[in-house]
Design a protein around this motif. Structure first.
Motif, PDB file in Angstrom:
ATOM      1  N   PRO A 244      -5.665  21.487  -2.250  1.00 38.89           N
ATOM      2  CA  PRO A 244      -4.814  20.404  -2.860  1.00 38.89           C
ATOM      3  C   PRO A 244      -3.775  20.581  -4.011  1.00 38.89           C
ATOM      4  O   PRO A 244      -3.913  19.891  -4.843  1.00 38.89           O
ATOM      5  N   VAL A 245      -3.272  22.077  -3.696  1.00 38.51           N
ATOM      6  CA  VAL A 245      -2.202  22.076  -4.800  1.00 38.51           C
ATOM      7  C   VAL A 245      -0.749  21.587  -4.422  1.00 38.51           C
ATOM      8  O   VAL A 245      -0.115  22.166  -3.195  1.00 38.51           O
ATOM      9  N   GLN A 246       0.066  20.922  -5.378  1.00 39.59           N
ATOM     10  CA  GLN A 246       1.203  20.562  -4.721  1.00 39.59           C
ATOM     11  C   GLN A 246       2.452  21.610  -4.960  1.00 39.59           C
ATOM     12  O   GLN A 246       2.176  22.382  -5.820  1.00 39.59           O
TER      13      GLN A 246
ATOM     14  N   LEU B 292       2.401  18.354  -0.387  1.00 41.03           N
ATOM     15  CA  LEU B 292       1.024  18.252  -1.009  1.00 41.03           C
ATOM     16  C   LEU B 292      -0.066  17.821   0.289  1.00 41.03           C
ATOM     17  O   LEU B 292       0.179  16.581   0.716  1.00 41.03           O
ATOM     18  N   CYS B 293      -1.207  18.470   0.556  1.00 37.05           N
ATOM     19  CA  CYS B 293      -2.043  17.842   1.486  1.00 37.05           C
ATOM     20  C   CYS B 293      -3.278  17.893   0.624  1.00 37.05           C
ATOM     21  O   CYS B 293      -4.062  19.106   0.731  1.00 37.05           O
ATOM     22  N   PRO B 294      -3.681  16.855  -0.084  1.00 36.92           N
ATOM     23  CA  PRO B 294      -5.031  17.054  -0.928  1.00 36.92           C
ATOM     24  C   PRO B 294      -6.263  16.789  -0.219  1.00 36.92           C
ATOM     25  O   PRO B 294      -7.368  16.724  -0.652  1.00 36.92           O
TER      26      PRO B 294
ATOM     27  N   THR C  20       1.935   2.610  -1.095  1.00 34.05           N
ATOM     28  CA  THR C  20       2.312   3.815  -0.484  1.00 34.05           C
ATOM     29  C   THR C  20       1.973   4.617  -2.004  1.00 34.05           C
ATOM     30  O   THR C  20       2.764   4.599  -2.808  1.00 34.05           O
ATOM     31  N   SER C  21       1.042   5.800  -1.707  1.00 38.13           N
ATOM     32  CA  SER C  21       1.028   6.625  -2.972  1.00 38.13           C
ATOM     33  C   SER C  21       0.039   7.763  -2.469  1.00 38.13           C
ATOM     34  O   SER C  21      -0.812   7.680  -1.690  1.00 38.13           O
ATOM     35  N   ARG C  22       0.658   8.945  -3.087  1.00 37.68           N
ATOM     36  CA  ARG C  22      -0.249  10.250  -2.893  1.00 37.68           C
ATOM     37  C   ARG C  22      -1.830   9.964  -3.239  1.00 37.68           C
ATOM     38  O   ARG C  22      -2.727  10.609  -2.614  1.00 37.68           O
TER      39      ARG C  22
ATOM     40  N   CYS D  20       4.369  12.780   5.662  1.00 36.50           N
ATOM     41  CA  CYS D  20       5.298  13.491   4.807  1.00 36.50           C
ATOM     42  C   CYS D  20       6.738  13.493   5.459  1.00 36.50           C
ATOM     43  O   CYS D  20       7.574  13.205   4.833  1.00 36.50           O
ATOM     44  N   GLN D  21       6.777  13.472   6.792  1.00 37.81           N
ATOM     45  CA  GLN D  21       8.361  13.266   7.299  1.00 37.81           C
ATOM     46  C   GLN D  21       8.513  12.037   7.841  1.00 37.81           C
ATOM     47  O   GLN D  21       7.879  11.235   8.233  1.00 37.81           O
TER      48      GLN D  21
END
Lengths: 146, 416, 649, 404, 176
Positions: B12-14, D10-12, D162-164, D267-268
């Protein structure tokens, strides 16, 4: 989140007179305003407004409900612990206590003293610790008798 | 494709990577609603002038709370509490850590102290003791290899009673990791080789060990192909910015892979040799890597065979027949070590006896072997290695890697 | 997402007439919960050292409990706190009625008054306005009358009032604050503080909603508690008296389960003890001189529970109470109805002065409520005067012609009427027995039964040594509400918290008098638990039902969203106790000097009655109790570092 | 500097798939210090009987779970109001959404409301307006999950966000949940994921952090889609209870792939094929996923010619290192497209005609193409309408695109 | 529209009992193995004195607490970690994972690798304890099952295995 009035308001003042918290101000025929700080989100303005000009916290328009169809509290003395929570939480104070509800029991139980004043906000039903109150549309005679 | 019965993956790190990423830090700080960062580094980083680069990049649109760069090589409790006073005195609200593993671990410890505003780090020792996200924390790794900006663990020593305290929690991870090519531009050839091989080992081991899972495999494969394509020409032409950036990205990918599929025997032995004889981590990794593959050969050789493609490229992969590919991979890695040995003028050791410290003596001696073996059977990574490791197994591998001869595979104890 | 508390308090400066709101951060609630804890934290920091209790520097606070209005039961009590003019130490009093939710509905977790107003004022708060209003037309009226007029003036039936009567206005040190036409917060002489500030009353009619973290869990716990409250077994009227005689006769004692006391409370209220206590030796008789022999079954028959129940028109429930131990009784004579007198009132005006006449007790109860004077202290003062008169220290001239003899109810009634109006002998006695004894001199101190200035309530330490410990070792001396051996048995805290001593179901009476460390641990646990209960607005009668049945800690967790264990709550209770003791030390109180007269400890022991041959060895248990809190065992003072923790930056 | 100059990734999401994945929910909630999760089930999830496995996952844990079943297919603001009332009244502190896309979408909007206050609906509208992390939000996808849940966007009535911070924190894929699914839905999800990851994988300047995700998604779909469909309804033998058989693993892998595809499409920017298939799906009864599969080879060839997409890289993901190394350099792109086309053929046979071989089978006439392209080019000019037209025509005839 | 009900989790009593018995027996077996088998004794020597190890199941599950007293004797300290000094915790997330471990569908290493079991304490001592645990499992279980539980089935002589197995079963099962 407090309610808000949108532009469709024609300034009839029905909500201003009925609001238990006195949070609505406005002149005749002007668009009325709800003071965010005083609004206790009881929903009365939403129910009474003839042309549905009231939005709740989510921005959803409230539906109008005719006064006779307003649901009013019915108290189940068997469950009730006579703890006076409902008397205190009612914003208009239309519930009061009487010891003649249950025969041969000196304890005071709540009853709807002034059905007309009740704005069907549902606070009593929500706050009753033992769920002894249910909101129902009172039939003609119970409304007259109380 | 290998599909396990159960697997987990989290990174989970950007990651912000590129050539001019440092200039974007003020934007990131604003997104994390922080205004006064504390910049942490160690002596090596300031000597290389990296602190200057970072400072100029962010100086004009962010007030820097304080810059502190005397973090010792292995982080310590007293240092962390001293830094927490610096942090509080300058009322900073974020941490920017520039440097290698030890600086990042110190920053993680500091972040625990200041976010929970405690003063005794020991309350939070152990696994999963933190309950809430900590204050904003940006990591800028300067050694393209350790990947400690992506691990959830931090090891802080307590020099008074000689113990290493382990902190494990997801909230220790930095919010953002900055991969900027300028950070590794001035890394000397010997260190570049060592850290790159460290990253290569992370990727290779995460591909063959028990916690193997599809996502970490994909990361490992692209890490290996990036390193093998770019390592040698970066060594030959150190100021190639594009190559540096790709190597740094490969290290991050390897970090993502191994923080989800933990490494095995190479690290077990690597940590022990590092602990006993103080040998730099990267060097031990490159030495033990071929031996690690040979030790686990009988259990994982189909996976080793698959590694040949990213390592050697399509041509070599097509030429070597199916059953020879695993052998070829191991031989290719040995060849890579040899090329690095020549390219760094002999400083890159190929086997244990070749490791020399600054003034030329042999750092590892046969007398150390006993201590190394005993420590290695207590190392955490031992659980993840496909094959069991006990005292005799590590002695066997140490003997073999003393003078570089390949491991005799049928000596390895197999399932009775 | 609610938290159960409102997060704000109101500070009123009566000298300048300004009202200022102050927000309280969440950390303070996590440490001091609310009610008593919040008051202790704020007043410790805001009242300067050795401020004059009746001067402008003293601050008086009205606080609801954290759990008030959150859907939990037994949590309708409110707290009034200040530096006590009676004892010079930390003073607090708590009371039920329905004022507690009214404070919270104004949006405050506490309303504090400092300074002194030039002319009589009262504070009026409703949904829109909060202001100080002129109270000169109400000044001089008695508490019940003033309350009715103020409610009428406010124009809404839901307005709640707390006000002082004549006694408070005349700065009598044993006066209190009344609400709901006669529910009294009487102890520590808080009424005099209001009187000194010219503050007649607070009139509240707020409408704010009280938000809670997990409403469904609150209801789940309340329904569980209600199940136990509703369980009732038919009890004959004379059963308590008979039980008292049996308990006196038996050599061993039975660990009490709270359910028995709950059933007696639900049927008769606290008056159920009117015969039980004197028979088993729990009630002090004839100014602590007499014993159960002097106040036999026949003498206590006139006020036995059945007789009181006959006069009761309707049961009275405080806010959020399913038990309902109160009642409204009808009366002959000038006043038509009064709040059912409590056990303490009946014994203070009855057994303590040997006064058998029930009507006089009812009448005195009503006039004392209207005057806003503490019935226990008034009874104790009367008994003190009778004993001085009996021993010739007071002559007929001093008593303006009153024949102060034991049981002469007419003389006692006139004496108390004089005390309310501060006439002659009344002026002497209106400031409590300690001040009266100092003024009279001539060896009257030996007859003045008090602890640190606070008259002792109607529970004899010789029968339950726990009371002696809590009378003298607590930061608020002379209180029966904070703990006793009996209370620990009924709280059953060992069922929810780990490492607490268990109570044997059957034990010899002698065991109560042993001074082992376990007694100190029990006492300390009582105090810690009661600090948490008083901070949450809880009523101890509810807590008697048992910790596993009435789950206060689970209510606190569900209302606030915290996830604290019972041990953590007891530690918070310890914190609150330590602040109160630090307040005392800051204001120059020497805890080791707070003692009770030997008569109460049974030195010399009585030769007849239920407590025959019983003496209480207080010192070792007290120092062990203090060390349980980490205070200095000899002096009872917390360490300076510990006190420094409470000063806010 | 070329585009590799700056990339932000970023993939949380924490992926967790496999046996007993549901049992890890309480443990994961403990990390977030949450004690009372609210679990939302869609109508379909209730019909498929997904409630019991999730409920049993919480057995023997100290957490009380609130179960709300039957989230309506097309939720409105009043559903949000009712659910937020339940969430707040019962003191929940975490949200778990079980089922298909619509529940996830609703759960994300609900999470905005309950983490702050109802007013946030207005203030947090639009792009990246949410400033602080929200309450924990876990997802248990069904096989029909379209990957929509993994991206950070949600919309309800006329609000869109839309938001991370909207991306879920935890994703549990459990065989017990993934079992019951119809073939058509699996194919739609898989083909949608295949097209979005193929475009991401063959970008002219590779983004090295998206690559592994894309590579994995493509590889999984190619290896598992056909086998899973072939024995989609095989019964579980006794041995399968102890050790998971391949179809179960395949199904889980497909769901992971479609989730990753959804994440990549967040992401894309959406590729040309995705936009075309969205528009086309209004004109015929085929879903946009299946249409994307149809258009994919032609779209890629067009992109290679026009913008220099590296289609030869695709062969590595589609066929694996062996085939990749053996085919000579210049034919790799062509053979990759060939593989894509014969996947389409296999699907045609397996679903006996339901999925057409080429666009002709979808029954869309010539002039509908041009009319659709005009409409598309009005709302975003970046469309090269001539190129789209040629893609559609080639797709209709099934002829590879060789010139623009 | 859907309707809402809270679900209060039930306790899995049968599984709890199975684990309780199994852990009780393994605990006693470890104590005896420390006396009987010298390899296990050597492992315990590397663990300091007055050091307790607990294999614990969250949140209510049984636990296996083994420790060394001051004078170095290995003790089985019962099945609950309440008010005991625990230096090393091996925590299993929930009872299902513990069942996987103790019905040998997953070996110790596999369940450690799948994050079903995590360590809170000194890692070297944990490694030693896992070796002891594996050795005891080899003693207690027949080869086909033990192979599932252990990463590498040790090549012990038949005599050593049988004699150890008999002693442990006798002493742990019936003896004190």
């Amino acid at each position: 989140m407090a309610y808000s009035i949108i532009d469709e308001c024609i300034g009839c003042g029905a909500c201003r007179t009925l609001c238990p918290a006195g949070a609505i101000t406005g002149e005749k025929e002007q668009v009325h305003v709800i003071n965010k700080e005083f609004c206790i989100e009881c929903g009365t303005c939403g129910r009474i407004c003839a042309n549905e000009a009231v939005e709740d916290g989510f921005g959803i328009l409230c539906q109008r409900v005719k006064r006779k169809d307003w649901k009013k509290p019915v108290f189940n003395a068997g469950l009730c612990a006579s703890c006076r929570t409902c008397v205190d939480t009612c914003p208009v104070g239309c519930i009061s206590l009487s010891s003649s509800i249950v025969k041969k029991d000196p304890r005071e139980y709540p009853f709807l003293e002034d059905p007309k004043a009740c704005v069907s906000c549902g606070f009593c039903e929500a706050d009753c610790p033992v769920d002894a109150i249910t909101l129902e549309i009172l039939s003609k005679e119970t409304q007259a008798a109380a | 494709m290998y599909l396990p019965e159960y697997c987990e993956f989290l990174s989970p790190v950007q990651i912000a990577s590129g050539h001019h990423v440092l200039e974007k830090i003020p934007g990131f700080l604003k997104a994390l609603n922080a205004k006064r960062p504390l910049i942490l580094a160690d002596k090596g980083v300031t000597a290389a002038g990296l602190i200057g680069i970072v400072e100029d990049a962010i100086k004009d649109n962010v007030q820097i709370g304080a810059i502190d760069d005397d973090v010792p090589p292995d982080s310590d409790l007293k240092v962390v509490s001293r830094l927490s006073d610096v942090y509080r005195k300058n009322n900073c609200d974020a941490i920017i850590a520039v440097g290698g593993g030890s600086v990042l671990d110190t920053a993680k410890g500091l972040n625990i102290l200041v976010s929970e505003d405690a003063d005794n780090l020991m309350e939070f020792a152990g696994a999963n003791k933190l309950k809430r996200p900590l204050k904003p924390f940006i990591a800028i790794p300067t050694t393209a290899g350790t990947g400690s900006e992506l691990t959830m663990a931090a090891v802080i020593a307590d020099h008074d009673n000689f113990i290493k305290i382990l902190f494990g929690s997801r909230f220790l991870l930095p919010d953002i990791a900055i991969i900027d090519s300028r950070m590794t531009l001035t890394l000397p050839a010997f260190f570049t080789a060592a850290t790159a091989m460290d990253a290569m080992t992370h990727a290779v081991e995460s591909y063959i060990c028990l916690q193997k899972n599809p996502l970490s495999d994909a990361h490992a494969l692209s890490a290996i192909s990036l390193i093998s394509k770019n390592l040698l020409n970066v060594i030959r032409k150190p100021d190639d910015q594009e190559g540096r950036l790709l190597l740094a990205k490969a290290a991050t990918l390897a970090g993502m892979a191994f923080s989800n599929s933990t490494v095995g025997i190479v690290h077990t032995l690597g940590h022990s040799v590092g602990g006993v004889c103080g040998v730099p981590h990267g060097t031990c990794m490159s030495i033990f890597l071929p031996y690690g593959l040979e030790y686990n050969y009988h259990l994982v050789n189909p996976f080793i065979a698959e590694l040949l493609f990213p390592l050697a490229g399509p041509e070599v992969y097509a030429d070597t027949p199916e059953n020879k590919r695993a052998e070829k991979t191991i031989e290719y890695i040995r060849q890579l070590n040899q090329d690095l040995h020549d390219a760094t003028g002999g400083r890159h050791a190929r086997f244990l006896s070749e490791i020399l410290n600054r003034d030329g003596e042999q750092m590892v001696k046969k007398s150390h072997f006993d201590a190394i073996a005993r420590i290695s059977i207590g190392d955490g990574t031992k659980f993840y290695n496909p094959e069991e490791i006990d005292y005799d197994d590590s002695m066997l591998v140490l003997e073999a890697s003393w003078d570089g001869r390949p491991l005799n595979r049928n000596l390895v104890k197999k399932n009775a | 997402m609610g938290k159960g508390y409102m997060g704000k308090v109101l500070f009123v400066d009566l000298s300048k007439g300004e009202l200022k709101e102050e927000t309280i951060p969440d950390e303070v609630y996590q440490k001091y919960i609310g009610g008593m804890g919040l008051a202790a934290y704020l007043l410790y920091n805001k009242i300067p050292a050795n401020a004059d209790p009746l001067g402008p520097d003293n601050i008086i606070g009205f606080l609801p409990g954290l759990l008030t209005g959150t859907g939990s039961f037994f949590t309708g009590r409110w707290m009034v706190a200040a530096k006590s003019p009676l004892t010079g130490s930390w003073g607090d009093a708590n009371c039920g009625g329905s004022l507690s939710p009214a404070i919270k509905r104004c949006g405050y977790d506490g309303i504090f008054f400092s300074g002194i107003s030039k002319k009589p004022v009262y504070l009026y708060i409703d949904h829109h306005t909060k202001e100080l209003r002129d109270a000169s037309e109400y000044w001089g009226k008695d508490a019940v009358e003033a309350e009715e007029m103020l409610i009428a003036a406010s124009g809404s039936k839901k307005t709640r009032v707390a006000c002082i009567g004549e006694a408070g206005e005349k700065l009598s040190l044993i006066s209190g604050v009344s609400t709901d036409k006669g529910r009294m917060a009487g102890r520590s002489g808080i009424g005099a503080v209001m009187g000194s500030k010219k503050l007649k009353a607070i009139v509240l009619n707020g409408k704010k909603r009280i938000q809670v973290h997990d409403k469904a869990e609150m209801k789940h716990l309340s329904k569980l508690a209600n199940k136990f409250v509703k369980f009732q077994v038919p009890l004959p009227n004379l059963m308590p008296g008979m039980a008292g005689i049996l308990m006196r006769a038996l050599p061993n004692a039975m660990a009490q389960d709270g359910m028995l006391y709950k059933m007696m409370l639900r049927k008769w209220g606290t008056v159920s003890m009117n015969q039980l206590s004197p028979e088993m030796g729990d009630s002090p008789i004839k100014n602590w001189m007499g014993s159960s022999k002097d106040w036999g079954f026949s003498k206590s028959y006139s006020t036995h529970p059945g007789k009181i129940l006959k006069r009761e028109k309707v049961k009275y429930h405080c806010y959020s109470c399913p038990l309902g131990c109160g009642g409204i009784c009808s009366m002959k004579g000038k006043y038509k109805e009064t709040h059912k007198p409590e056990y303490e009132t009946v014994l203070a005006l009855g057994g303590l002065c040997m006064n058998k006449d029930a009507d006089s007790i009812f009448y005195l109860n009503e006039i004392l409520n209207r005057a806003g004077m503490d019935t226990i202290s008034a009874g104790a003062a009367a008994a003190f005067a009778i004993e001085c008169y009996e021993n010739g220290i007071l002559t007929k001239k001093d008593t303006d012609g009153l024949e102060l003899k034991w049981g002469n109810s007419k003389a006692i009634t006139q004496l108390i009427e004089k005390m309310i109006k501060r006439e002659g002998i009344g002026d002497l006695l209106a400031d409590g027995v300690k001040k009266a004894a100092e003024k009279i001199g001539k060896g009257a101190e030996q007859y003045a039964i008090h602890a640190g200035g606070q008259e002792l309530p109607m529970h004899d330490a010789r029968n339950d040594p726990g009371f002696a410990l809590h009378y003298t070792a607590e930061p608020t001396p002379g209180r029966h509400t904070l703990g006793a051996g009996l209370y620990y048995e009924m709280f059953q805290l060992w069922k929810v918290a780990k490492k607490l001593p268990k109570v044997l179901p059957l034990y010899m009476k002698g065991a109560k008098y042993k001074t082992d460390n376990e007694k100190a641990v029990m006492g300390a646990t009582n105090s810690k638990f009661m600090s948490v209960v008083n901070s949450a607005g809880g009523c101890k009668f509810g807590m008697f039902i048992g910790a596993k049945r009435v789950r206060l800690f689970d209510w606190l967790n569900a209302a606030t969203g915290w996830n604290k264990t019972p041990e953590e709550y007891l530690a918070m209770g310890e914190n609150i106790q330590t602040i109160k003791q630090s307040f005392n030390v800051k204001h120059g109180i020497e805890p080791k000097n707070i003692t009770v007269s030997d008569r109460v400890l049974g030195k010399p022991f009585q030769t007849e009655g239920a407590n025959k041959g019983r003496t209480v060895d207080l010192e070792p248990v007290r120092s062990a109790y203090w060390s349980e809190f980490g205070w200095n065992p000899e002096t009872g003072k917390p360490t300076p570092e510990r006190m420094a923790e409470f000063t806010n930056p | 500097m070329s585009r590799t100059d700056y990339s932000d990734f970023l993939c949380p999401i924490k992926f967790c798939c496999g046996k007993l994945a549901l049992e890890t929910l309480p443990a994961e909630l403990r990390v977030y210090n949450a004690r009372k999760p609210l679990i939302l089930f869609s109508n379909k999830a209730v019909i498929n009987g997904l409630i019991d496995p999730v409920k049993q996952a919480f057995d023997d844990s100290e957490m009380v779970a609130g179960i709300y079943d039957g989230v309506p297919e097309s939720p409105t603001l009043s559903t949000i109001r009712e659910l937020s009332d339940i969430y707040i009244k019962n003191g929940h502190d975490a949200l778990i959404a079980v089922g298909s896309g619509s529940v996830m979408n609703l759960a994300k909007v609900l999470n905005i409301v309950v983490s702050g206050e109802p007013g946030d609906l207005k203030t947090c509208q639009g792009e990246d307006k949410i400033t602080k992390p929200l309450n924990p939000f876990f997802v248990v996808p069904e096989a029909s999950a379209t990957g929509l849940m993994a991206n950070g966007s949600a919309c309800i009535d006329n609000f869109s966000f839309t938001s991370r911070y909207l991306i879920p924190d935890y994703l549990a894929i459990d065989p017990r949940i993934v079992q019951q699914e119809t073939v058509g839905v699996i194919i739609d999800a898989a083909m949608r994921a295949l097209s979005s990851s193929s475009f991401a994988y063959t970008l002219p300047d590779t983004d090295y952090f998206i690559d592994p995700y894309a590579y994995l998604a493509i590889q999984t779909i190619c290896e598992n889609l056909i086998p899973v469909i072939e024995n989609a309804d095989s019964k579980k033998g006794f041995k399968d209870y102890l050790i998971m058989n391949d179809t179960e693993k395949g199904k889980m892998a497909l769901v992971t792939a479609s989730v990753i595809g959804g994440f990549i499409s967040f992401c894309q920017p959406a590729g040309i094929v995705m936009r075309l298939s969205e528009a086309l799906s209004e004109y015929c009864q085929l879903s946009s996923g299946i249409l994307a599969g149809l258009l994919l080879p032609y779209g890629l060839e067009y992109a290679m010619l026009k913008e220099g997409y590296q289609t030869e890289k695709l062969l590595l993901a589609l066929a694996g290192p062996d085939v990749y190394s053996r085919t000579p350099e210049n034919e790799r792109g062509k053979s990759a497209m060939g593989i894509l086309r014969d996947i389409q053929d296999k699907l045609f046979h397996l679903t006996d005609g339901y999925i057409p071989r080429t666009l002709a089978g979808a029954g869309i006439s010539e002039n509908q193409f041009s009319e659709m392209i005009e409409r598309m080019s009005q709302n975003d000019e970046g469309i090269d309408s001539k190129g789209c037209l040629s893609i559609l025509n080639h797709a209709r005839e099934g002829r590879p695109v060789s010139d623009i | 529209m859907g309707e809402y009900k809270t679900y209060r989790p039930k306790r899995k009593i049968l599984k709890w009992l199975y684990l309780y018995v199994f852990m009780w027996f393994t605990g006693r077996a470890i104590k005896i193995a420390a006396k009987v088998d010298d390899e296990v004794k050597k492992e315990f020597d590397s663990i300091p004195n007055n050091f307790n190890v607990a294999l614990e199941v969250l949140p209510y599950g049984p636990a296996l607490v083994v420790g060394k007293t001051e004078d170095g004797k290995v003790q089985y300290l019962g099945s609950s970690t309440k008010d005991k000094k625990i230096d090393l915790r091996m925590i299993v997330h929930n009872i299902e994972n513990a069942m996987q471990l103790f019905t040998f569908q997953e070996s110790t290493a596999i369940s450690f690798m799948r994050n079903r079991l995590y360590l809170d304490g000194e890692i070297p001592y944990a490694a030693a304890f896992v070796r002891v645990f594996d050795a005891v499992e080899v003693y207690l279980l027949p080869k086909i099952i033990a192979k599932l539980a252990v990463k590498r089935y040790p090549a012990w002589s038949l005599i050593r295995k049988l004699s150890g197995r008999v002693k442990i079963y006798l002493r742990a099962g019936i003896g004190v």
